[in-house]
Enzyme design. Structure first.
Site, PDB file in Angstrom:
ATOM      1  CG  HIS A  31      -1.988   0.943   1.302  1.00 25.26           C
ATOM      2  ND1 HIS A  31      -1.795   2.266   1.652  1.00 25.26           N
ATOM      3  CD2 HIS A  31      -3.317   0.807   1.068  1.00 25.26           C
ATOM      4  CE1 HIS A  31      -2.966   2.894   1.644  1.00 25.26           C
ATOM      5  NE2 HIS A  31      -3.900   2.032   1.270  1.00 25.26           N
ATOM      6  CG  ASP A  89      -0.407  -2.711   5.772  1.00 24.22           C
ATOM      7  OD1 ASP A  89      -1.356  -2.765   6.576  1.00 24.22           O
ATOM      8  OD2 ASP A  89      -0.503  -2.214   4.633  1.00 24.22           O
ATOM      9  CE  LYS A 102      -8.433  -0.897   5.047  1.00 26.46           C
ATOM     10  NZ  LYS A 102      -8.181   0.531   5.203  1.00 26.46           N
TER      11      LYS A 102
END
Length: 463
Positions: A172, A249, A275
């Site tokens: 990302h 991550d 999330k």
């Protein structure tokens, strides 16, 4: 054609019970309410009878029970953000209505209660990922800030010219850009691992790239585009063998599976509340205590100090050292409520159900003519996360997402998903992405596929 240009309209529906003719359903020795099952309602087998975990939990999410553009909402954008159960919404409301106050240092009742709630949330996060001490949890605005904290505090203090930072092309942007900036300041070198023919990061190449020059590995646990899963335990073992640190991550893994930081032995791990059914505006950094205690502050101000003099300041111990200013108190408490909710269901149960959903989504989408799904195929030895990034031949992904929304009420995402280097490697500028969570069902997937076929037929009619 006129219907494509209509403005979005929203109509809320009453949550539909699973069995409209009965007030409750008996599963084994438990009786569950059809219309509003609590967290306890999913302690049993999620596959009992025909009632899936998705059906049992959907009534807990008010936002899912509405019409969008005249169609029932089908929310398949969970990799971008998850929806929030009623218990989280109530936790936020209760905080602001009953004990809103600034935390730490205050001696009055409201401040003490807010402080207790805030610090309890930290303990809940620590327990959720099995950190050895709640002081290893740093609250941040989001996972992006958590990565920047490591980059500017640990990175600037420890990286030297020619030191190597190893990443994959599937990271990302939030895991790439901070290290580009740090590399420019320190002279460190970024090395990127490409994909195999199966469109997963090349683990053998990664292992070969780790040398005594390697000081840090920055890797995702689950790719937000490819749905692939990296062997973090092995990667950490290889890195530690040469004295390198590992930052994981875990934004796409912590909400969907059991993550045990002590077992993984990662040095740093980041995730975002929004999330994992929690509020926006808060995330967290896990860091090993021995590392956090050696790291200088990331931001200066109140809360993170021990003493302030006119010519210098001394700093608090972690976690306070890295939480300058008034924190996101309500959001932390909401995150704690989300963790309670997820824990009551059970993360292994969520993972098992989502593996089933993931396979169903992949096979359903893969069977549509002209569709290209990115990432590996599911197998007996490796699972895909419950998301699919894809393209349809000769149709732009944004056109697909727009038509699905305006004509069918299906919410997916289109674009580069904050992964432009990966999309360039794949030879495309953008993709569409459908992503699931435990409150989704196979009926949601069926509705999506039906809508996608209609979308393809519509655009194909202009050829």
């Amino acid at each position: 054609m006129e219907s494509i240009l209509k403005f979005p309209s929203f109509k809320f529906l009453s949550p539909s019970p699973i069995y409209p003719t009965c007030p409750s359903v008996r599963l084994g020795f438990r009786r569950f309410s059809c219309s509003a099952p609590s967290s306890a309602a999913v302690e049993g087998d999620s596959s009992v009878g025909s009632v899936s975990l998705g059906h049992l939990t959907r009534p807990d999410f008010p936002i899912l029970h509405q019409e969008v553009n005249g169609s029932k909402l089908v929310y398949l954008d969970n990799a971008a953000t998850s929806q929030k159960p009623t218990v989280v919404l109530k936790a936020l409301q209760n905080y602001y209505e009953a004990y809103n106050s600034n935390v730490h240092r205050g001696v009055h009742y409201l401040s003490a209660k807010a402080t207790d709630g805030y610090e309890l949330a930290r303990k809940k996060v620590a327990g959720f990922i099995n950190a050895s001490d709640s002081r290893e949890i740093i609250f941040t605005r989001n996972a992006t800030e958590a990565i920047n904290l490591v980059a500017y505090s640990w990175g600037l203090s420890n990286l030297r010219p020619e030191d190597e930072i190893v990443l994959t092309v599937a990271e990302h942007h939030s895991a790439i850009v901070p290290w580009q900036l740090v590399a420019q300041k320190t002279g460190a070198i970024l090395k990127f691992i490409s994909l195999t023919e199966h469109e997963v990061p090349d683990i053998e190449k990664l292992k070969e790239t780790i040398t005594r020059k390697t000081k840090l590995l920055v890797v995702h646990h689950i790719s937000n585009v490819l749905a692939s899963v990296l062997p973090i335990y092995d990667i950490v073992h290889w890195a530690h063998a040469v004295g390198a640190k590992v930052l994981v991550d875990a934004c796409q893994s912590v909400p969907h599976m059991v993550v045990d930081v002590q077992r993984l032995d990662a040095d740093f791990l980041v995730a975002s509340s929004h999330k994992m059914c929690g509020p926006t505006g808060i995330g967290f950094l896990y860091g090993k205590s021995d590392l956090l205690f050696t790291m200088p502050p990331f931001l200066g101000g109140g809360e993170m100090i021990s003493d302030v003099f006119l010519d210098h300041s001394t700093f608090a111990e972690p976690p306070s050292r890295f939480e300058a200013g008034t924190p996101a108190i309500g959001e932390a408490i909401g995150l704690g409520a989300a963790i309670d909710y997820l824990s009551a269901i059970g993360m292994q149960k969520i993972h098992d159900y989502e593996v089933e959903l993931a396979n169903y989504l992949y096979e359903s989408l893969h069977s549509v003519a002209g569709v290209r799904v990115y990432g590996p195929a599911p197998s007996q030895t490796a699972f895909r996360a419950a998301l699919c990034s894809f393209n349809v031949e000769n149709i732009h992904p944004t056109d697909i997402a727009t038509f699905l929304d305006q004509q069918h009420g299906v919410a997916i995402r289109s674009g580069h998903h904050c992964a432009q280097p990966l999309h360039r490697w794949l030879g495309v500028s953008a993709s569409a992405r459908a992503s699931l969570h435990f409150y989704n069902t196979k009926e949601d997937v069926d509705a999506f596929i039906h809508a996608l076929l209609d979308t393809i037929n519509f655009f194909s009619s202009f050829k």
